[in-house]
Design a protein around this motif. Structure first.
Motif, short mmCIF file in Angstrom:
data_model
loop_
_atom_site.label_atom_id
_atom_site.label_comp_id
_atom_site.label_asym_id
_atom_site.label_seq_id
_atom_site.Cartn_x
_atom_site.Cartn_y
_atom_site.Cartn_z
N THR A 173 8.73 -17.89 -66.07
CA THR A 173 10.09 -17.57 -65.62
C THR A 173 11.15 -17.81 -66.70
O THR A 173 12.03 -16.97 -66.91
CB THR A 173 10.45 -18.42 -64.38
N PHE A 174 11.08 -18.95 -67.38
CA PHE A 174 12.13 -19.32 -68.34
C PHE A 174 12.16 -18.40 -69.56
O PHE A 174 13.17 -18.31 -70.24
CB PHE A 174 11.94 -20.77 -68.80
N ASN A 208 10.67 -26.68 -66.22
CA ASN A 208 11.96 -26.81 -65.56
C ASN A 208 12.06 -28.22 -64.98
O ASN A 208 11.24 -28.56 -64.13
CB ASN A 208 12.00 -25.76 -64.42
N LEU A 268 19.44 -19.74 -62.16
CA LEU A 268 19.53 -19.66 -63.62
C LEU A 268 19.24 -18.21 -64.03
O LEU A 268 18.79 -17.41 -63.22
CB LEU A 268 18.52 -20.63 -64.26
N GLY A 300 9.96 -15.92 -56.04
CA GLY A 300 9.13 -16.60 -57.03
C GLY A 300 8.13 -17.52 -56.35
O GLY A 300 6.98 -17.63 -56.75
N VAL A 314 16.29 -11.92 -54.64
CA VAL A 314 15.25 -12.96 -54.69
C VAL A 314 13.91 -12.22 -54.74
O VAL A 314 13.63 -11.39 -53.87
CB VAL A 314 15.31 -13.88 -53.44
N ALA A 315 13.10 -12.50 -55.78
CA ALA A 315 11.83 -11.77 -55.93
C ALA A 315 10.89 -12.54 -56.85
O ALA A 315 11.30 -13.45 -57.57
CB ALA A 315 12.10 -10.38 -56.53
N THR A 324 13.81 -13.46 -59.63
CA THR A 324 15.18 -13.78 -59.22
C THR A 324 16.04 -14.11 -60.45
O THR A 324 17.26 -13.97 -60.41
CB THR A 324 15.14 -15.05 -58.32
N GLU A 360 3.62 -24.64 -66.67
CA GLU A 360 4.94 -24.01 -66.72
C GLU A 360 5.46 -24.34 -68.11
O GLU A 360 5.57 -25.52 -68.46
CB GLU A 360 5.79 -24.70 -65.65
C1 LIG Z 1 10.49 -22.05 -63.12
C2 LIG Z 1 10.66 -21.54 -61.73
N1 LIG Z 1 9.60 -21.01 -61.09
C3 LIG Z 1 9.71 -20.55 -59.83
C4 LIG Z 1 10.90 -20.63 -59.13
C5 LIG Z 1 10.96 -20.12 -57.70
O1 LIG Z 1 11.61 -18.90 -57.66
P1 LIG Z 1 12.33 -18.28 -56.35
O2 LIG Z 1 13.57 -19.07 -56.14
O3 LIG Z 1 12.56 -16.87 -56.73
O4 LIG Z 1 11.38 -18.42 -55.22
C6 LIG Z 1 12.02 -21.16 -59.76
C7 LIG Z 1 13.30 -21.24 -59.04
O5 LIG Z 1 14.25 -21.81 -59.50
C8 LIG Z 1 11.90 -21.63 -61.10
O6 LIG Z 1 12.93 -22.17 -61.74
#
Ligand SMILES: Cc1ncc(COP(=O)(O)O)c(C=O)c1O
Length: 405
Positions: free
Chosen positions: A185-186, A158, A337, A86, A217-218, A207, A154
């Motif tokens: 992501t969420f 988070n 998560l 990520g 992990v991606a 991920t 975001e």
């Molecule tokens: C909202 C969010 N974005 C990006 C990431 C980064 O992802 P990665 O751990 O796959 O590099 C995370 C990791 O927890 C995340 O919670």
């Protein structure tokens, strides 16, 4: 013309399958690094980008391409690039729009890794940033500088689960003719499609929910074809962030069940949030599905489900949070998560520990804050675990009080 498939069907099948050679139902894993060409012209045209194709494993492989095509379809984008984490997606997306001397506006409660990137690597490259409370779009307008080249958000954030009005922010970035980047992501594309709301570049930590099984992990980026081509050729290839065919296969396999998993994550999280809100040892609960959430209305407008993450503040601060986390028996203390297991973590000392205390507190990340990622277990078992952990905290506090007397 064929009707556009629903989300669950799209997750499982390929409407635009590019690879039908073997008839295999599951995606073939193609680990080849070298690809051959029938003649020199074909090789030269492929490397020049005049002809579609893969020529060397550092720029992709055909299993990865299948994943990228799926991500583009799911996010309603033109093209996608999947990378090794990520953070690779975040850094690639940011480096594609920023260079030495440029400024970025960033939502104030951003993921700790993104903050770390901005304060270290991006700073070394001469990129500056402003952390802005983006719940009010006026703040974004006020933070604009002549060298502001992008806005990064975001939503939900988070770990505070702040919801931003993506459409309103997109109107501002369109006015200033700069790209809007969103970390989705969420939500996963199952619950929210930022490109439909005016975002230019969507990124994911694959991920998490996309893979969904805690074993890869991606990262993924979805944007228009020109931007993706630039990121692939000019950034990912040079920084060497490619995702392996094996990992791409695992994500494709995991994504087949994304819709059913997300439904369960959401329903478990909803019940956990209601339980926590009614619990006497909890001060605050942050979950967009609760009517008490300050951006409840926007969440209802943009999101097809309220997600699987609940953050909450226990009464008694850091000490109480520690006793509670240590007492859990089913839920596991973990940095990640979006997995089948219920995972909990303490942002102040874990995911967001790189943020200085004052900034952390200003963003609401207190010592009593806990982030919980609702797993896919039976809800009764999760609630029983939380109940017994709260009882342990109560017990510890009572013993400490008796001892002090
Ligand atoms: C909202 C969010 N974005 C990006 C990431 C980064 O992802 P990665 O751990 O796959 O590099 C995370 C990791 O927890 C995340 O919670």
């Amino acid at each position: 013309m064929m009707r556009r498939w629903g989300m669950s069907t799209t997750l499982i099948h390929d409407q635009h399958a590019s690879e039908r050679k073997t008839g295999a139902v599951a995606q073939p894993i193609v680990p080849a690094v070298a690809y051959s060409f029938g003649n020199l012209e074909a090789a030269a045209d492929t490397v020049a980008g005049k002809r579609d194709g893969i020529y060397y494993g550092r720029y992709g492989n055909s299993t990865l391409r299948a994943l990228e095509e799926k991500m583009a379809v799911l996010e309603h984008g033109e093209a996608a690039l999947c990378v090794g984490s990520g953070m690779a997606a975040i850094s690639t997306a940011l480096f594609s729009v920023l260079q030495n001397g440029d400024h970025l506006i960033v939502t104030k409660d951003v993921y700790g890794g993104t903050y770390h990137f901005l304060t270290t690597l991006a700073a070394r490259c001469g990129i500056t940033y402003s952390l802005v409370d983006c719940t009010n779009v006026e703040n974004i307008v006020e933070a604009m500088q002549p060298n502001t080249k992008a806005v990064y958000i975001e939503t939900p954030s988070n770990p505070m689960l702040t919801i931003l009005d993506i459409e309103a922010i997109a109107q501002v970035t369109k006015h200033y003719q700069i790209p809007l980047i969103a970390d989705n992501t969420f939500m996963s594309p199952y619950l929210q499609k930022p490109l439909d709301l005016g975002v230019d570049i969507v990124i994911h930590s694959a991920t998490k929910y996309l893979n969904g099984h805690g074993d890869v992990v991606a990262g993924a980026i979805v944007a228009n074809a020109e931007r993706i081509q630039f990121m692939r050729q000019q950034i990912m290839g040079d920084l060497g962030q490619v995702l392996s065919a094996w990992d791409a296969f695992l994500i494709l396999r995991g994504m087949k069940t994304l819709s059913v998993r997300m439904e369960r994550h959401c329903s478990n999280a909803e019940q956990i949030a209601a339980f926590l809100e009614a619990h006497p040892m909890v001060d605050k609960v942050y979950y967009p599905g609760l009517q008490s959430h300050p951006q409840y209305e926007i969440a209802q407008k943009h999101m097809n489900g309220m997600g699987g993450i609940v953050s909450f503040e226990v009464k008694g601060g850091g000490e109480a949070a520690k006793s509670f986390l240590d007492a859990l028996q089913l839920a596991m203390i973990s940095f990640s998560l979006g997995d089948p297991e219920t995972l909990v973590q303490h942002p102040a000392t874990m995911t967001h520990s790189s943020i200085p205390e004052a900034e952390r507190e200003a963003a609401g990340i207190t010592d009593g804050l806990i982030r919980l990622s609702a797993g896919l277990e039976d809800i009764e078992d999760i609630l029983e675990d939380l109940t017994q952990a709260f009882e342990q905290v109560n017990h510890t506090e009572r013993s400490a009080y008796a001892w002090a007397k």
